[in-house]
Write an enzyme that holds these catalytic residues in place. Structure first.
Site, PDB file in Angstrom:
ATOM      1  CE  LYS A 221      42.824  46.450  44.717  1.00 32.08           C
ATOM      2  NZ  LYS A 221      42.088  45.080  44.709  1.00 32.08           N
ATOM      3  NE  ARG A 255      47.400  41.108  42.877  1.00 37.32           N
ATOM      4  CZ  ARG A 255      47.672  42.321  42.304  1.00 37.32           C
ATOM      5  NH1 ARG A 255      46.773  43.160  42.937  1.00 37.32           N
ATOM      6  NH2 ARG A 255      48.136  42.601  41.116  1.00 37.32           N
TER       7      ARG A 255
HETATM    8  C1  9MG Z   1      44.834  41.849  39.754  1.00 40.90           C
HETATM    9  N1  9MG Z   1      44.600  42.212  40.924  1.00 40.90           N
HETATM   10  C2  9MG Z   1      44.340  43.501  41.381  1.00 40.90           C
HETATM   11  N2  9MG Z   1      43.658  43.555  42.554  1.00 40.90           N
HETATM   12  C3  9MG Z   1      43.557  42.115  42.792  1.00 40.90           C
HETATM   13  C4  9MG Z   1      43.002  41.747  43.890  1.00 40.90           C
HETATM   14  O1  9MG Z   1      42.242  42.443  44.939  1.00 40.90           O
HETATM   15  N3  9MG Z   1      42.782  40.413  43.999  1.00 40.90           N
HETATM   16  C5  9MG Z   1      43.277  39.425  43.038  1.00 40.90           C
HETATM   17  N4  9MG Z   1      43.434  38.396  43.211  1.00 40.90           N
HETATM   18  N5  9MG Z   1      43.897  40.086  42.073  1.00 40.90           N
HETATM   19  C6  9MG Z   1      43.848  41.482  41.866  1.00 40.90           C
END
Ligand code: 9MG
Length: 274
Positions: A221, A255
């Site tokens: 990010k 994630r």
């Molecule tokens: C779909 N998505 C994109 N970034 C995310 C994040 O930081 N957390 C979650 N739960 N979904 C995300």
């Protein structure tokens, strides 16, 4: 939690983004303007071989400034892939969506978990999840992706994010979704400046202390890009470093795009941690 064991080291959730304008792989799963199922299966196999514990499949781009997706396009992207993955692999499959229609369809096609960046705020989402019986991740976001990075402001970012998530927990419980099915996510990059993201990241232990499993998504990010001053394709090491800090802070699910780098880094953490 149903078929997803949340104990010990955090689980690694691999991102499988089915949007043509994905910010990390720019639609590499497409042939022309259609998703190529063989490429998707090959990618999924690679993520599993790299050590992913679960896959998160999404058909809506939620990166800052992304265009809205129409429901039919989201369903067309996600459902065939979900079916193909379910018939081929045993790994738990999470579906990243805010659409109650897709949530309900996903359940009947073998989804193991739901992940909603809008924390079940769309009409019908609470009911769809209540009926599904599945675990769900509630994420904080300040506004819609189109505008969320336009000068986000908070009095106290930590208090406001936690306060919002508490309200969503109450809404879930009222709708018949028990706490035992909930995960929380502060939503890094969703309506937050770098400074706000860092403040929130430092407060992860406070969010963990709420007593529900916490999911963290920082992979590739802009907060990483801004810190290391590198474009999205050069953020693997920065992402792995931040993932490990999240693990140390008590995150239950990470994630990520870069599964192998995250899994190796977690092994190092596990070997060193007491
Ligand atoms: C779909 N998505 C994109 N970034 C995310 C994040 O930081 N957390 C979650 N739960 N979904 C995300």
């Amino acid at each position: 939690m149903e078929s997803i064991a949340l104990q010990g080291q955090p689980l690694v959730m691999a991102i499988l983004n089915l949007t043509p304008d994905s910010f990390s792989d720019g639609g590499a799963l497409y042939r022309g303007n259609k998703i190529d199922l063989n490429t998707v299966l090959h990618r999924a196999q690679g993520l599993i071989d790299d050590g992913a514990d679960l896959l998160d499949i999404g058909g809506e781009s939620t990166r800052p400034g992304a265009e809205k997706v129409v429901l039919s396009a989201e369903l067309d992207r996600v459902l065939p892939v979900l079916e193909a993955l379910r018939s081929r692999f045993d790994i738990p499959l999470s579906v990243d969506t805010s659409s109650p229609e897709l949530m309900s369809e996903a359940v009947s096609r073998g989804a193991s978990m739901l992940n909603d960046v809008r924390a079940l705020s769309r009409a019908g989402a609470l009911e769809a999840v209540a009926a599904s019986g599945l675990p769900v991740c509630l994420m904080h976001s300040l506004g819609e992706p189109q505008v969320m990075q336009d000068d986000p402001r908070y009095g106290d970012v930590v208090a406001e994010v936690i306060g919002f998530l508490r309200q969503r927990i109450v809404a879930c419980e009222k709708a018949g979704i028990s706490r035992s099915r909930l995960l929380l996510d502060p939503g890094f990059g969703f309506g937050k400046t770098l400074e706000q993201n860092i403040t929130l990241f430092r407060a992860l232990p406070t969010l963990v202390a709420e007593g529900l499993p916490v999911m963290v998504g920082v992979s590739r990010k802009s907060m990483i890009g801004e810190i290391i001053n590198k474009p999205v394709d050069q953020r693997v090491f920065g992402s792995a470093a931040l993932a490990i800090l999240a693990a140390q802070a008590g995150a239950a699910i990470l994630r990520v795009h870069d599964v192998a780098a995250t899994v190796d880094s977690l092994k190092i953490l596990e070997a060193i941690q007491q």
